[in-house]
Design a protein around this motif. Sequence first.
Motif, PDB file in Angstrom:
ATOM      1  N   GLY A   1      34.824  -2.497  -2.001  1.00 50.52           N
ATOM      2  CA  GLY A   1      36.173  -2.475  -2.536  1.00 50.52           C
ATOM      3  C   GLY A   1      36.978  -1.242  -2.206  1.00 50.52           C
ATOM      4  O   GLY A   1      38.107  -1.088  -2.687  1.00 50.52           O
ATOM      5  N   PHE A   2      36.421  -0.347  -1.386  1.00 49.27           N
ATOM      6  CA  PHE A   2      37.130   0.885  -1.052  1.00 49.27           C
ATOM      7  C   PHE A   2      38.487   0.563  -0.424  1.00 49.27           C
ATOM      8  O   PHE A   2      38.590  -0.223   0.521  1.00 49.27           O
ATOM      9  CB  PHE A   2      36.309   1.727  -0.071  1.00 49.27           C
ATOM     10  N   GLY A   3      39.532   1.181  -0.967  1.00 48.74           N
ATOM     11  CA  GLY A   3      40.863   1.035  -0.399  1.00 48.74           C
ATOM     12  C   GLY A   3      41.558  -0.275  -0.710  1.00 48.74           C
ATOM     13  O   GLY A   3      42.706  -0.472  -0.300  1.00 48.74           O
ATOM     14  N   ASP A   4      40.890  -1.167  -1.436  1.00 51.15           N
ATOM     15  CA  ASP A   4      41.509  -2.464  -1.721  1.00 51.15           C
ATOM     16  C   ASP A   4      42.709  -2.307  -2.647  1.00 51.15           C
ATOM     17  O   ASP A   4      42.672  -1.543  -3.617  1.00 51.15           O
ATOM     18  CB  ASP A   4      40.494  -3.415  -2.361  1.00 51.15           C
TER      19      ASP A   4
ATOM     20  N   GLY B   1      43.372  -1.169   4.471  1.00 50.70           N
ATOM     21  CA  GLY B   1      43.626  -0.054   5.369  1.00 50.70           C
ATOM     22  C   GLY B   1      42.334   0.630   5.790  1.00 50.70           C
ATOM     23  O   GLY B   1      41.306   0.516   5.116  1.00 50.70           O
ATOM     24  N   ASP B   2      42.395   1.338   6.903  1.00 46.95           N
ATOM     25  CA  ASP B   2      41.200   2.027   7.404  1.00 46.95           C
ATOM     26  C   ASP B   2      41.639   3.121   8.375  1.00 46.95           C
ATOM     27  O   ASP B   2      41.914   2.856   9.542  1.00 46.95           O
ATOM     28  CB  ASP B   2      40.271   1.044   8.106  1.00 46.95           C
TER      29      ASP B   2
ATOM     30  N   TYR C   1      35.232   9.032   7.387  1.00 43.74           N
ATOM     31  CA  TYR C   1      35.348   7.878   8.282  1.00 43.74           C
ATOM     32  C   TYR C   1      34.477   8.050   9.527  1.00 43.74           C
ATOM     33  O   TYR C   1      33.893   7.085  10.024  1.00 43.74           O
ATOM     34  CB  TYR C   1      36.809   7.692   8.692  1.00 43.74           C
ATOM     35  N   LEU C   2      34.387   9.280  10.005  1.00 40.54           N
ATOM     36  CA  LEU C   2      33.585   9.532  11.200  1.00 40.54           C
ATOM     37  C   LEU C   2      32.099   9.293  10.954  1.00 40.54           C
ATOM     38  O   LEU C   2      31.377   8.857  11.853  1.00 40.54           O
ATOM     39  CB  LEU C   2      33.816  10.968  11.676  1.00 40.54           C
ATOM     40  N   MET C   3      31.642   9.588   9.741  1.00 41.47           N
ATOM     41  CA  MET C   3      30.228   9.409   9.442  1.00 41.47           C
ATOM     42  C   MET C   3      29.795   7.944   9.517  1.00 41.47           C
ATOM     43  O   MET C   3      28.596   7.650   9.649  1.00 41.47           O
ATOM     44  CB  MET C   3      29.905   9.966   8.049  1.00 41.47           C
ATOM     45  N   LEU C   4      30.744   7.031   9.463  1.00 40.17           N
ATOM     46  CA  LEU C   4      30.418   5.593   9.508  1.00 40.17           C
ATOM     47  C   LEU C   4      30.484   5.024  10.913  1.00 40.17           C
ATOM     48  O   LEU C   4      30.111   3.867  11.119  1.00 40.17           O
ATOM     49  CB  LEU C   4      31.396   4.814   8.614  1.00 40.17           C
ATOM     50  N   ARG C   5      30.942   5.815  11.878  1.00 43.21           N
ATOM     51  CA  ARG C   5      31.168   5.284  13.210  1.00 43.21           C
ATOM     52  C   ARG C   5      30.035   5.667  14.141  1.00 43.21           C
ATOM     53  O   ARG C   5      29.907   6.813  14.542  1.00 43.21           O
ATOM     54  CB  ARG C   5      32.528   5.760  13.722  1.00 43.21           C
TER      55      ARG C   5
ATOM     56  N   LEU D   1      39.177   8.179  -2.193  1.00 39.98           N
ATOM     57  CA  LEU D   1      38.517   9.375  -1.662  1.00 39.98           C
ATOM     58  C   LEU D   1      38.520  10.498  -2.697  1.00 39.98           C
ATOM     59  O   LEU D   1      37.516  11.196  -2.882  1.00 39.98           O
ATOM     60  CB  LEU D   1      39.205   9.834  -0.380  1.00 39.98           C
ATOM     61  N   LYS D   2      39.655  10.655  -3.397  1.00 42.75           N
ATOM     62  CA  LYS D   2      39.737  11.679  -4.444  1.00 42.75           C
ATOM     63  C   LYS D   2      38.746  11.395  -5.571  1.00 42.75           C
ATOM     64  O   LYS D   2      38.246  12.321  -6.221  1.00 42.75           O
ATOM     65  CB  LYS D   2      41.150  11.732  -5.010  1.00 42.75           C
ATOM     66  N   ALA D   3      38.471  10.107  -5.799  1.00 47.43           N
ATOM     67  CA  ALA D   3      37.544   9.724  -6.863  1.00 47.43           C
ATOM     68  C   ALA D   3      36.084   9.859  -6.438  1.00 47.43           C
ATOM     69  O   ALA D   3      35.174   9.577  -7.228  1.00 47.43           O
ATOM     70  CB  ALA D   3      37.818   8.282  -7.291  1.00 47.43           C
ATOM     71  N   GLY D   4      35.842  10.287  -5.203  1.00 52.99           N
ATOM     72  CA  GLY D   4      34.483  10.493  -4.735  1.00 52.99           C
ATOM     73  C   GLY D   4      33.869   9.305  -4.033  1.00 52.99           C
ATOM     74  O   GLY D   4      32.684   9.343  -3.669  1.00 52.99           O
ATOM     75  N   LEU D   5      34.648   8.249  -3.830  1.00 53.34           N
ATOM     76  CA  LEU D   5      34.132   7.086  -3.110  1.00 53.34           C
ATOM     77  C   LEU D   5      34.166   7.350  -1.613  1.00 53.34           C
ATOM     78  O   LEU D   5      34.953   8.156  -1.120  1.00 53.34           O
ATOM     79  CB  LEU D   5      34.965   5.849  -3.428  1.00 53.34           C
ATOM     80  N   THR D   6      33.315   6.659  -0.880  1.00 54.78           N
ATOM     81  CA  THR D   6      33.328   6.753   0.572  1.00 54.78           C
ATOM     82  C   THR D   6      33.870   5.450   1.137  1.00 54.78           C
ATOM     83  O   THR D   6      33.870   4.415   0.455  1.00 54.78           O
ATOM     84  CB  THR D   6      31.916   6.989   1.138  1.00 54.78           C
ATOM     85  N   PRO D   7      34.336   5.471   2.381  1.00 54.79           N
ATOM     86  CA  PRO D   7      34.849   4.237   2.976  1.00 54.79           C
ATOM     87  C   PRO D   7      33.820   3.116   3.052  1.00 54.79           C
ATOM     88  O   PRO D   7      34.195   1.966   3.297  1.00 54.79           O
ATOM     89  CB  PRO D   7      35.288   4.683   4.370  1.00 54.79           C
ATOM     90  N   ALA D   8      32.546   3.439   2.835  1.00 50.02           N
ATOM     91  CA  ALA D   8      31.510   2.402   2.860  1.00 50.02           C
ATOM     92  C   ALA D   8      31.363   1.692   1.520  1.00 50.02           C
ATOM     93  O   ALA D   8      30.698   0.657   1.423  1.00 50.02           O
ATOM     94  CB  ALA D   8      30.169   3.020   3.256  1.00 50.02           C
TER      95      ALA D   8
END
Length: 350
Positions: A272-275, A303-304, A23-27, A262-269
């Motif tokens: 559909g992440f977290g949907d 969520g975020d 999450y920090l890498m996106l901010r 996140l466990k599946a290797g996806l990033t918050p960017a």
Amino acid sequence: MTEKLTMAVIGFGKSATRYHLPYLMLRTKLQVKWVYARHLNKRPAQQDFYQQQGVNFTDDVTTVLNDASVKLVTICLPPALHFEFAKRCLEAGKNVLVEKPFTSTVAEAQELFALAQQRGLLVMPYQNRRFDGEFLALQQVLQVGYLGEPLELESHFDHYRPDHTAKQGTPADGAFYGLGSHLVDQVVALFGRPQQVSYDIRAQQNPASTVDDYYDVSLFYPNFKATVKSSSLVAQPYPRFILHGTQGSFIKYGIDQQENDLKAGLTPAAAGFGDDSPKLFGELNYQNANGDWINKQLPTPRGDYGRVYDSLYDSILHGAAPLVSEEEAITDLEILAAGFSQLSPSIYQL
């Protein structure tokens, strides 16, 4: 130009690599300058990835503490080390975010808050699950007032993970401190300090364990009760939230999807992440002002967990109120600690 907040992360385990750094890498308003890892190159691929993003790694924590450009430090270490490292960071003039559980005792938390106040700094527990999608949905239900006056809430966070080995440790190593700290905080964030708390905390899978893996804890308010519960031996999914009010009910199945993605290797960017899945949207059944019964689904907000850092940025640089107040953090810890002040089942008057 937007002012950047330079920070560091102490620890490079699952907490740091799963719940913080992605999450920090996106901010763009925050810059992670340092990561302290006790053992460098233990996770070479992950370390290399973050080094390519401009993050420096060190196995000497004083390098972080002596860097005057670092204004915020996140502590992602085992619970027994939270107080020690938070205190060192505050003494070095750093604002501090501490993974849960915040500290092992209320007295430790009070000492950290007093030190932060003396130094004009902020110290706060990382209550990222205030930004779970299903919690945001519950919050929306209460804010809109669909159900009238709330009467009863059940909050479940269950798994099916059989493990009958005898585990030894302190209360801070158990499920109530580890996961219950989030569920208790969610209730306190919504309803404030309870009047009374009842506890059933156990080592369910192996009674010889000194570390709990089951809890059923109820927080009592005037004409309202919230129950938080977790077990590792629940094979059939139970609703994540059940809320009853004077004008209806809300039921929500399913736990926030950020962790699974996140466990599946996806990033918050990722798209559909977290949907949440539409089939898991919460269901409202309530009576409107005309006396008509309405049944409808409530789409789950996205969520975020990174929003914790957005709030920290505003608090540190612009003086906004902290996401988690000192009073809330102390109440959370007092509720956790009281669960082990006498043999369970027990009742504690706050």
